[in-house]
Design a protein around this motif. Sequence first.
Motif, PDB file in Angstrom:
ATOM      1  N   SER A 138      -7.375   6.023   6.776  1.00  0.00           N
ATOM      2  CA  SER A 138      -6.540   5.303   5.821  1.00  0.00           C
ATOM      3  C   SER A 138      -6.795   5.771   4.393  1.00  0.00           C
ATOM      4  O   SER A 138      -5.852   5.965   3.614  1.00  0.00           O
ATOM      5  CB  SER A 138      -6.797   3.794   5.928  1.00  0.00           C
ATOM      6  N   TRP A 158      -4.605   0.172   3.177  1.00  0.00           N
ATOM      7  CA  TRP A 158      -5.561  -0.695   3.871  1.00  0.00           C
ATOM      8  C   TRP A 158      -6.832  -0.856   3.042  1.00  0.00           C
ATOM      9  O   TRP A 158      -7.269   0.067   2.367  1.00  0.00           O
ATOM     10  CB  TRP A 158      -5.913  -0.123   5.235  1.00  0.00           C
ATOM     11  N   LYS A 187      -4.121  -5.404   4.651  1.00  0.00           N
ATOM     12  CA  LYS A 187      -3.057  -4.613   4.028  1.00  0.00           C
ATOM     13  C   LYS A 187      -2.127  -5.569   3.327  1.00  0.00           C
ATOM     14  O   LYS A 187      -1.508  -6.424   3.953  1.00  0.00           O
ATOM     15  CB  LYS A 187      -2.290  -3.780   5.056  1.00  0.00           C
TER      16      LYS A 187
END
Length: 239
Positions: A22, A29, A47
């Motif tokens: 991520s 995130w 998120k």
Amino acid sequence: MADGTLCGEDFDRNILEFMQVSDSLKDGWELQRVKNYSQQFCTFLVKRNTLRVLDVDGTTSARRLLEIKHWRMSEDVGNDERRTKEEEDKAGSVIEDVVLNQPDVQTAGVLCRFDYHIVFSSSYSVPTLYFSACHEDGKLLSLDEVWRSVPSHHQERLQNERWSFITQQEHPILGRPFFQLHPCHTADLMKNLLKTNDGTFSASHQNYLVTWLSSVGPVVGLSLPLEFAKLCKGTTPSS
């Protein structure tokens, strides 16, 4: 993991692997570590501010869908003023064909904001997806509105358990009302997903979290970029 469950230590390892991908993608995130009611530190994923355009009232016309498609097209091309009238007409015709021939398009002109949280359930020994959803003015979506925002093919599959699959629960760490994808069937789902082609179980090169999230996340509009597939040998997340 042979029974489809996950221990807390493996969950923590999975989310660290998840965050490495991520962070490289910068896809929003966050890793959170806060104290729960027992003053124990809990680690979970968040998120925030994921915007979705939803048909929450079931009354959106094809014309409104067309307007949204045109708006998205103009955003994609950067409102290029050099396009000719012929190019505009051709693009509009293509978009209209797409809209009018896809009655299940899940767009509506109602802009909503979703926050997603992935928390470990010690009761079920599986990850659990919590989410909040609200309109532009901050008004929370009702459970019925959330259900109507679920893509139609998932609605058909989950019709008999619609009020038990998506429920309203208190967030186990934050203590606030959230929606939840109930974890009661997660172990059975994962037991099947993590089997190898010959029917045996193998956890090698598998990230349980990514395999699970790529399966259940699209029900509530949460999909993973394909780059996460490198964490799961033989598993391809939804895009």
